[in-house]
Design an enzyme around this catalytic site. Structure first.
Site, PDB file in Angstrom:
ATOM      1  N   SER A 115     -10.686   2.803   2.704  1.00 49.15           N
ATOM      2  CA  SER A 115     -10.167   2.186   3.926  1.00 49.15           C
ATOM      3  C   SER A 115      -9.310   3.181   4.700  1.00 49.15           C
ATOM      4  CB  SER A 115      -9.330   0.952   3.595  1.00 49.15           C
ATOM      5  OG  SER A 115     -10.124  -0.037   2.966  1.00 49.15           O
ATOM      6  N   ARG A 164       0.798  -1.227   0.000  1.00 48.69           N
ATOM      7  CA  ARG A 164       0.000   0.000   0.000  1.00 48.69           C
ATOM      8  C   ARG A 164       0.832   1.278   0.000  1.00 48.69           C
ATOM      9  NH1 ARG A 164      -2.385  -3.361  -1.553  1.00 48.69           N
ATOM     10  NH2 ARG A 164      -4.327  -4.298  -0.876  1.00 48.69           N
ATOM     11  N   GLU A 175      -4.045   4.145   6.229  1.00 51.72           N
ATOM     12  CA  GLU A 175      -3.934   4.054   4.778  1.00 51.72           C
ATOM     13  C   GLU A 175      -4.292   5.391   4.157  1.00 51.72           C
ATOM     14  OE1 GLU A 175      -6.001   1.488   1.176  1.00 51.72           O
ATOM     15  OE2 GLU A 175      -5.338   0.454   2.983  1.00 51.72           O
TER      16      GLU A 175
END
Length: 300
Positions: free
Chosen positions: A223, A174, A293
């Site tokens: 998210s 990520r 995130e």
């Protein structure tokens, strides 16, 4: 700043705006004003804007589709650029695909599947642009963008063009390790042949799973936390009793604990307070320190 504004005004005219409210441009519908804001339509315009801001010693930030971002209530200092329609083109040559950084990730998925190309099905439903997806190494359901990228084109902090190979991007979970203040302009992919009908079925299945699990029709940034190794952030948050927890106009979704939603008039400070509260509560309960995130940007 005035000298930079005058220089950019001479090039972009009325396209250059001052005190642009970024809440109008983020999926969270949260964020204060940008000092200066302009939409650029091609790489040459982007290079000009970057070079001018660098020479003036003014920060330059690229705002994609405004997903995965929490912009401060005080907004952003310096220049914010957004990639216009010239950066939304998608070209396909056999298994090679070139996608502009401003193209919607979902549009790219639909386009390649229509051509019977496999490798990007995981991207169905991932919000934002190709450039934004590259920056965060977007992924889901076992797939991620790093597996299919061959080359990343962009503009450096000083306004110069630069292309990076997959290895040079240094993909990680990520995230990526790009040069400082590098703005992506287009991305090259190498995909595989696939059965068109099976690919469509796969995407339909993933779409149904997302619809069942994630909040739709209410402002959010995707998210909030990354999944820790061998675990799921949503599961940890739900176990800590955070579903529905509210602060002002912001709340953890009742549908999926790893989403914070804007119930109306939410402020960035409220979202940030929820994030910190959740991290501390999960740490106390499970011993896991969750890593955000969503990216916090602007004048905090």
């Amino acid at each position: 700043m005035n000298a930079l504004e005058n220089q950019l005004r001479a090039r972009f005219g009325t396209r250059l705006r001052s005190a642009m409210p970024l809440s109008e441009l983020t999926s969270f519908q949260i964020g204060g004003p940008a000092d200066l804001y302009v939409t650029v339509e091609d790489e040459r315009e982007l290079m000009h804007a970057k070079a001018a801001s660098y020479s003036a010693g003014v920060p330059c930030f690229c705002l994609g589709a405004g997903t995965n971002l929490l912009v401060s209530d005080r907004g952003m200092r310096g220049l914010v650029v957004r990639l216009g329609d010239g950066f939304k083109k998608i070209k396909i040559d056999a298994l090679a695909v070139e996608a502009g950084a401003g193209a919607e990730f979902g549009t790219l998925v639909e386009t390649v599947i229509a051509q019977g190309l496999a490798g990007l099905e995981f991207g169905e439903g991932i919000p934002g642009t190709v450039g934004g997806g590259l920056v965060m190494n977007a992924g889901a359901f076992g797939g991620e963008i790093a597996k299919v990228v061959t080359l990343v084109h962009g503009v450096t902090e000083t306004g110069d063009a630069l292309a990076l190979s997959n290895d040079e991007v240094k993909f990680a979970y990520r995230r990526t390790d790009l040069p400082p203040n590098f703005i992506i302009t287009r991305v090259d992919f190498e995909l595989a042949h696939g059965d068109r009908e099976k690919l469509k079925a796969r995407v339909a299945d993933l779409r149904a799973k997302r619809a069942a699990r994630q909040p739709r029709g209410i402002p959010n940034a995707g998210s909030i936390f990354k999944n820790p190794p061998n675990n799921f952030a949503g599961k940890l948050l739900e176990g800590a009793g955070l579903k529905g927890t509210r602060m002002g106009g912001a709340a953890f979704s009742e549908q999926h604990a790893n989403f914070i939603v804007n119930l109306g008039g939410a402020r960035a400070a409220e979202v940030r307070a929820l994030i910190e509260m959740a991290r501390n509560k999960v740490k106390e309960q499970s011993g896991v320190w969750l890593e955000p995130e969503v990216k916090l940007v602007g004048d905090w």
